[in-house]
Design a protein around this motif. Structure first.
Motif, PDB file in Angstrom:
ATOM      1  N   VAL A 873      -5.115  -3.326   1.155  1.00 20.52           N
ATOM      2  CA  VAL A 873      -5.104  -4.609   1.780  1.00 20.52           C
ATOM      3  C   VAL A 873      -4.425  -4.351   3.070  1.00 20.52           C
ATOM      4  O   VAL A 873      -5.046  -4.755   4.230  1.00 20.52           O
ATOM      5  CB  VAL A 873      -4.545  -5.778   0.943  1.00 20.52           C
ATOM      6  CG1 VAL A 873      -4.346  -7.147   1.890  1.00 20.52           C
ATOM      7  CG2 VAL A 873      -5.331  -5.966  -0.147  1.00 20.52           C
ATOM      8  N   PHE A 874      -3.360  -3.907   3.241  1.00 24.86           N
ATOM      9  CA  PHE A 874      -2.641  -3.732   4.491  1.00 24.86           C
ATOM     10  C   PHE A 874      -3.523  -2.816   5.347  1.00 24.86           C
ATOM     11  O   PHE A 874      -3.586  -3.094   6.692  1.00 24.86           O
ATOM     12  CB  PHE A 874      -1.409  -2.808   4.018  1.00 24.86           C
ATOM     13  CG  PHE A 874      -0.113  -2.940   5.275  1.00 24.86           C
ATOM     14  CD1 PHE A 874       0.014  -4.013   6.173  1.00 24.86           C
ATOM     15  CD2 PHE A 874       0.477  -1.938   5.479  1.00 24.86           C
ATOM     16  CE1 PHE A 874       0.907  -4.116   7.118  1.00 24.86           C
ATOM     17  CE2 PHE A 874       1.401  -1.619   6.400  1.00 24.86           C
ATOM     18  CZ  PHE A 874       1.363  -2.669   7.275  1.00 24.86           C
ATOM     19  N   PRO A 903       2.175  -5.409  -7.727  1.00 31.15           N
ATOM     20  CA  PRO A 903       1.175  -4.642  -7.233  1.00 31.15           C
ATOM     21  C   PRO A 903       2.068  -3.868  -5.888  1.00 31.15           C
ATOM     22  O   PRO A 903       1.472  -3.112  -5.451  1.00 31.15           O
ATOM     23  CB  PRO A 903      -0.027  -5.413  -6.752  1.00 31.15           C
ATOM     24  CG  PRO A 903       0.405  -6.713  -6.693  1.00 31.15           C
ATOM     25  CD  PRO A 903       1.346  -6.795  -7.653  1.00 31.15           C
ATOM     26  N   GLY A 904       3.054  -4.744  -5.609  1.00 26.34           N
ATOM     27  CA  GLY A 904       3.774  -4.209  -4.292  1.00 26.34           C
ATOM     28  C   GLY A 904       5.085  -3.695  -4.530  1.00 26.34           C
ATOM     29  O   GLY A 904       5.719  -3.234  -3.565  1.00 26.34           O
ATOM     30  N   ARG A 912      12.586  -1.724   3.075  1.00 29.57           N
ATOM     31  CA  ARG A 912      12.482  -3.240   2.996  1.00 29.57           C
ATOM     32  C   ARG A 912      11.806  -3.747   4.441  1.00 29.57           C
ATOM     33  O   ARG A 912      10.888  -4.544   4.746  1.00 29.57           O
ATOM     34  CB  ARG A 912      13.735  -3.790   3.080  1.00 29.57           C
ATOM     35  CG  ARG A 912      14.465  -3.788   1.778  1.00 29.57           C
ATOM     36  CD  ARG A 912      13.460  -4.504   0.660  1.00 29.57           C
ATOM     37  NE  ARG A 912      14.199  -4.186  -0.644  1.00 29.57           N
ATOM     38  CZ  ARG A 912      13.685  -4.817  -1.872  1.00 29.57           C
ATOM     39  NH1 ARG A 912      12.524  -5.640  -1.735  1.00 29.57           N
ATOM     40  NH2 ARG A 912      14.059  -4.800  -2.944  1.00 29.57           N
ATOM     41  N   SER A 913      11.858  -2.822   5.306  1.00 32.00           N
ATOM     42  CA  SER A 913      11.199  -3.165   6.681  1.00 32.00           C
ATOM     43  C   SER A 913       9.808  -2.854   6.586  1.00 32.00           C
ATOM     44  O   SER A 913       9.094  -3.775   7.214  1.00 32.00           O
ATOM     45  CB  SER A 913      11.794  -2.027   8.039  1.00 32.00           C
ATOM     46  OG  SER A 913      11.536  -0.630   7.382  1.00 32.00           O
ATOM     47  N   VAL A 918       4.589  -6.035   6.187  1.00 34.76           N
ATOM     48  CA  VAL A 918       3.306  -6.346   5.155  1.00 34.76           C
ATOM     49  C   VAL A 918       3.280  -7.698   4.856  1.00 34.76           C
ATOM     50  O   VAL A 918       2.103  -8.569   4.898  1.00 34.76           O
ATOM     51  CB  VAL A 918       3.573  -5.564   3.849  1.00 34.76           C
ATOM     52  CG1 VAL A 918       2.485  -6.065   2.652  1.00 34.76           C
ATOM     53  CG2 VAL A 918       3.362  -4.027   4.112  1.00 34.76           C
ATOM     54  N   GLN A 919       4.426  -8.416   4.412  1.00 34.52           N
ATOM     55  CA  GLN A 919       4.376  -9.798   4.350  1.00 34.52           C
ATOM     56  C   GLN A 919       3.970 -10.597   5.580  1.00 34.52           C
ATOM     57  O   GLN A 919       3.098 -11.742   5.239  1.00 34.52           O
ATOM     58  CB  GLN A 919       5.701 -10.297   3.746  1.00 34.52           C
ATOM     59  CG  GLN A 919       6.026  -9.619   2.374  1.00 34.52           C
ATOM     60  CD  GLN A 919       5.004  -9.864   1.394  1.00 34.52           C
ATOM     61  OE1 GLN A 919       4.531 -11.200   1.237  1.00 34.52           O
ATOM     62  NE2 GLN A 919       4.962  -9.036   0.571  1.00 34.52           N
TER      63      GLN A 919
END
Length: 954
Positions: A873-874, A903-904, A912-913, A918-919
């Motif tokens: 998706v990304f 799934p992530g 975390r960056s 992605v979010q």
């Protein structure tokens, strides 16, 4: 078994269930292939028919993707029907697997020699053929050259069938029906002179000569005024013969009746022969295809037997066919127990009040010259005695045909066996649900089902196996309870069902009686075997049946299973190449109710389940992983039942089984169910062996990690490590497995130094031992995470490349895909852009993710495959495909929620960056309307198709 309908909107049945083909594009593509009638259809033709476009690279890729979706819709057993050829694609179906093929066969029979030799047979055959017609052939397609010629041919064939059906009716003396049908058909097609010719002839034979001549003059005026032409020679000649009252016009082309004998009943009026068997008052639902096939087979074969399980509607189908025939005689055998009574029963049905001497010889004399259909209903308990009777009658009576209904075939030479399957239930519909609604409406005027009623109806019909008898009994009880309450009650037992209505054709007064009729006739050995099979849910193999059969049972298991299949107590599916047996749910419940030793039966089933699980679980970390996952997934419902039994009776065994299956739940799901079973087993036996408890805690860590519960995953891994002895060689593999789980849990957090320490400890533990290949690969994954924390992308790539190569060398194929997934996230985390502003690693990541998904499709691992699609998706969004990314994201989220996975989770391995980026990108994707859940195969095709399109762009 596959059946494709093209005479109307395209429809495909797989084993009696209508397949969900998808939207209009897949339906048009399948229609275009079906219009090829088995010949290859070129890509350019498909582009024109389906997309109304010329063939380009994009259209070619769209064809490939749509073909993939159609193959998935056809299922694993039938996907090979859609073949790729050098010329394009072809739909490889035998003639009898399409309604178009059956239609052409029926018309050919009905208008060929059968029309002259047997007008009644021609009527039945043509009626059966025309019943297959539902609308415009290949309705999804336009009027291109590819389809218009074939469509015109089959439409013309239908017009011919309509006309020759009426000709056959006239030939057998059924003028009233023929004239009624022809009066309408000349309006529908006024320029077809054959219809006017038959209409005039029918009117003339009805004594309406003036009307007949008026119709001939009407068609003459129509043709002259509108077409400027005179009628053809057939109409002109017919008119002249009527004007001179040619007596041959009143003579039927075949004798109206054979010479009568003193011991046969008087013949009926040939003008309108009444049916000998009355038609049931209720509407027949869902058997159009079977009724048409029965008519065709009886036209071609002299002995046809309808077989199927109790309550499936064998008698109803036979009666429905026979009710259209004046030559049919029904012999009900359900209440006959003595073989000596068979021939007197047949004699009575033939109209013989008494017979002298040998009754079989007397019956043969009566039927010798008659063209009759003898229906022998419920033959299963008399098959041995019937064999001689049937063979003798067929040999002595050349025009006689016999239709039998039985739980099993009669086993005679020349017998055609028509196996009747239950009515299908698919989703919230299907003909089973349609039958239930029809019968409920008969008791409730103006009733309309609510959404809850529709859900309840699907539940009821599923529990009742789609058996018409059971559904009708449920409808009778629904007068008192309603469908919603019935859906809850029907699980309780057969007493939740009502009684059959008076006048029904069923010989049984309840479903339990119908099933008992099958079971009680079994020999002791076969009955004992049957009563050991009811705990199996979803079917079983012959090896499983052999494992649970009672000690001392007579006969071989193969012979016992074959006998149960022959008697329609079991079904056997051989489509996969390996036979799998299944009890209908209704039969399972009956056997459970009468089993004299349920505890022993459940114990035998649980022993088989734990043995099978242990055998297959040992393959989950080696090169036979795929084989083991498919085997375990196929028996998952039985394994669940075995674990549930052991939790109450042998908790240590339940713990051992669940621990051995710790990697199964992430492969087939649902993950949270696996974790729940592991925790239940741990709670049930706190004093179990150290290795069993440690293995179970590792399983809890695996499930928790895939579910995104990092703290629980870390706690479970630490619990396993606390149980294991670093100095005990017997603990080596479990110890390393626990180290791997700890590294995975810490990688999913901001652990930093703790992750480094854990990874190095894992690597050191591997160096001191000789671990299996999958654990060595996992140690390299942990080391790559340390390199990523150090900011060395080159070291990450080098380490994961080694892990990929080593996984391939040791047969850990799914490990290769997991490695590709991890490397893809690390590449995406790099975030550098090229001169066009596109992230440089996005294309590389997409390649890795496609490779990972393709591998996961071959080596099932549902949880990690969803992780790869989530990363996809990304990547798609970065490469300028936001709408596709949004659709894929919705599908992944839906499947992840149902499977209980996160799934992530691999995304967080890269920091975390990256998760924040992605979010933000996901939040910017377009909002799409909800079209319902996307099937797994469709989701995979969406991603691989989009990736393939993007890979061709510069």
């Amino acid at each position: 078994m596959i059946f494709c309908r093209v005479l109307g909107p395209i429809e495909v049945e797989i084993d009696g269930v209508v397949a969900e083909l998808g939207g209009p594009v897949p339906r048009r593509l399948l229609a275009a292939l079906a219009a090829g009638v088995g010949a290859p259809v070129s890509l350019s033709t498909l582009a024109e028919e389906v997309w109304d476009a010329e063939l380009t690279a994009g259209v070619t890729n769209a064809i490939r993707v749509t073909v993939h979706r159609l193959r998935s819709a056809l299922g694993p057993q039938e996907r090979g029907r859609l073949e790729s050829t050098p010329q394009g694609y072809r739909l490889a179906l035998p003639t009898e697997a399409t309604d178009g093929g059956l239609f052409e066969q029926g018309v050919e029979r009905g208008t060929g020699e059968l029309a002259a030799a047997d007008p009644s047979g021609a009527v039945r055959t043509l009626e059966s053929a025309l019943a297959l017609w539902r609308g415009r052939p290949w309705a999804e397609l336009g009027e291109s050259l590819h389809v218009s010629g074939r469509r015109a041919r089959i439409v013309e064939l239908r017009d011919v069938a309509v006309e020759e059906l009426q000709a056959a009716r006239l030939a057998r003396g059924d003028t009233a029906r023929a004239v009624a049908a022809l009066s309408q058909s000349v309006i529908e097609a006024p320029y077809r002179e054959r219809r006017w010719e038959l209409l005039a002839l029918g009117l003339y034979r009805s004594g309406r000569q003036a009307h007949a001549l008026a119709e001939l003059r009407r068609v003459r005026g129509l043709l002259c005024e509108e077409l400027g032409t005179e009628p053809g020679p057939a109409l002109r000649q017919l008119e002249q013969r009527m004007l001179v009252h040619d007596p041959s016009l009143l003579i039927l082309p075949t004798p109206a009746s054979a010479p009568t004998r003193s011991d046969e009943p008087p013949s009926a009026d040939p003008e309108s022969p009444p049916p000998a068997i009355p038609r049931p008052l209720t509407r027949l639902i869902g058997r159009t295809r079977e009724l048409a096939q029965l008519g065709m087979e009886l036209a071609a074969s002299r002995l046809v037997t309808i077989t199927g399980p109790a309550g499936v509607g064998k008698t109803r189908l036979a009666v429905e066919h026979a009710a259209d025939r004046a030559d049919a005689r029904l012999v009900r055998l359900a209440d006959i127990r003595s073989p000596e009574v068979i021939t007197p029963a047949i004699a009575a049905a033939a109209g013989m009040t008494h017979t002298a001497g040998d009754p079989l010889a007397a019956i043969a004399r009566v039927l010798a010259d008659r063209q009759e259909l003898l229906v022998l209903d419920n033959c299963e308990h008399l098959t041995d005695a019937l064999a001689g009777v049937v063979l003798s009658l067929l040999a002595r009576c050349p025009k006689l045909r016999i239709l039998a209904t039985s739980r099993g075939a009669l086993g005679l030479d020349g017998e055609y066996v028509l196996t009747l399957a239950p009515l299908p239930v698919h989703g919230q519909g299907g003909t089973a649900v349609e039958l239930l609604f029809d019968r409920v409406r008969a008791h409730r005027t103006g009733w309309t089902p609510t959404a809850r009623d529709i859900d309840a109806a699907a539940t009821i019909c599923t529990v009742l196996d789609g058996l018409p008898l059971a559904i009708e009994l449920a409808a009778a009880r629904a007068r008192s309870f309603g469908l919603v309450d019935m859906a809850a009650l029907v699980h309780e037992g057969f007493d939740a069902l009502g009684n059959p209505a008076r006048g029904t054709v069923s010989p049984h007064d309840s479903l339990a009686t119908a099933i008992a009729w099958s079971v009680d006739q079994l020999p002791d050995g076969e009955r004992a075997l049957l009563l050991r099979l009811w705990p199996f849910d979803g079917g079983f193999s012959w090896q499983a049946a052999a494992a649970v059969r009672p000690a001392g049972a007579d006969g071989a298991v193969f012979a016992g299973l074959a006998a149960l299949v022959d008697r329609s107590v079991l079904t056997a599916d051989v489509s996969s190449g390996q036979v799998r047996y299944r009890l209908l749910e209704t039969v399972r419940r009956y056997c459970r109710a009468i089993d004299p030793d349920r505890a022993a039966t459940l114990r035998a089933h649980a022993e088989w389940a734990r043995s099978f699980a242990a055998e297959q679980a040992s393959l989950l970390t080696g090169p036979r992983y795929r084989e083991a996952v498919h085997a375990l997934a196929g028996e998952l419902s039985n394994i669940r039942a075995g674990i549930a039994h052991d939790l109450g009776h042998a908790p240590a065994q339940a713990l051992r089984t669940t621990a051995k299956l710790r990697y199964l739940w992430v492969a087939v799901g649902p993950v949270l169910e696996g974790r729940r079973l592991l925790r239940q087993a741990l709670d049930a036996c706190p004093d179990a062996s150290v290795t069993d408890r440690a293995a179970a805690w590792i399983g809890v860590s695996v499930a928790s990690n895939h579910a995104g519960d990092t703290d629980a995953a870390l706690g479970a891994a630490d619990a396993a490590l606390a149980l294991l002895d670093d100095e005990n060689p017997a603990h080596d593999e479990l110890l390393l497995d626990a180290h791997m789980r700890r590294c995975n849990a810490l990688a999913d957090t901001e652990a930093g130094e703790r992750m480094r320490v854990a990874a190095l400890a894992f690597q050191a533990a591997c160096d001191r031992r000789d671990p299996p290949g999958f654990l060595r690969v996992a140690a390299l994954w942990a080391l790559a995470m340390v390199h990523f924390q150090d900011g060395s992308m080159a070291a990450v790539t080098e380490t994961l490349t080694r892990a990929h190569d080593f996984a391939g060398a040791c047969g850990f194929t799914s490990g290769q895909a997991i490695t590709d997934l991890q490397l893809a996230w690390h590449v995406l985390a790099d975030g550098q852009r090229d001169e066009r502003g596109v992230e440089a690693g996005a294309h590389r990541a997409l390649e890795l993710l496609v490779r990972a998904v393709n591998t996961f499709e071959q080596q099932p691992n549902a949880s990690d495959e969803l992780g790869a699609l989530y990363a996809g998706v990304f990547a798609l969004a970065l490469l300028g495909a936001p709408e596709t990314a949004a659709r894929l994201h919705a599908a992944v989220a839906d499947h992840a929620e149902r499977g209980g996975t996160d799934p992530g989770r691999y995304m967080r391995f890269a920091g975390r960056s990256l998760e924040d980026r992605v979010q933000r990108l996901l939040a910017s994707l377009p909002l799409l309307g909800r079209d319902g859940p996307m099937a797994w195969a469709e989701m995979v095709a969406l991603f691989t198709g989009a990736a393939g399109t993007l890979s061709t762009k510069p």
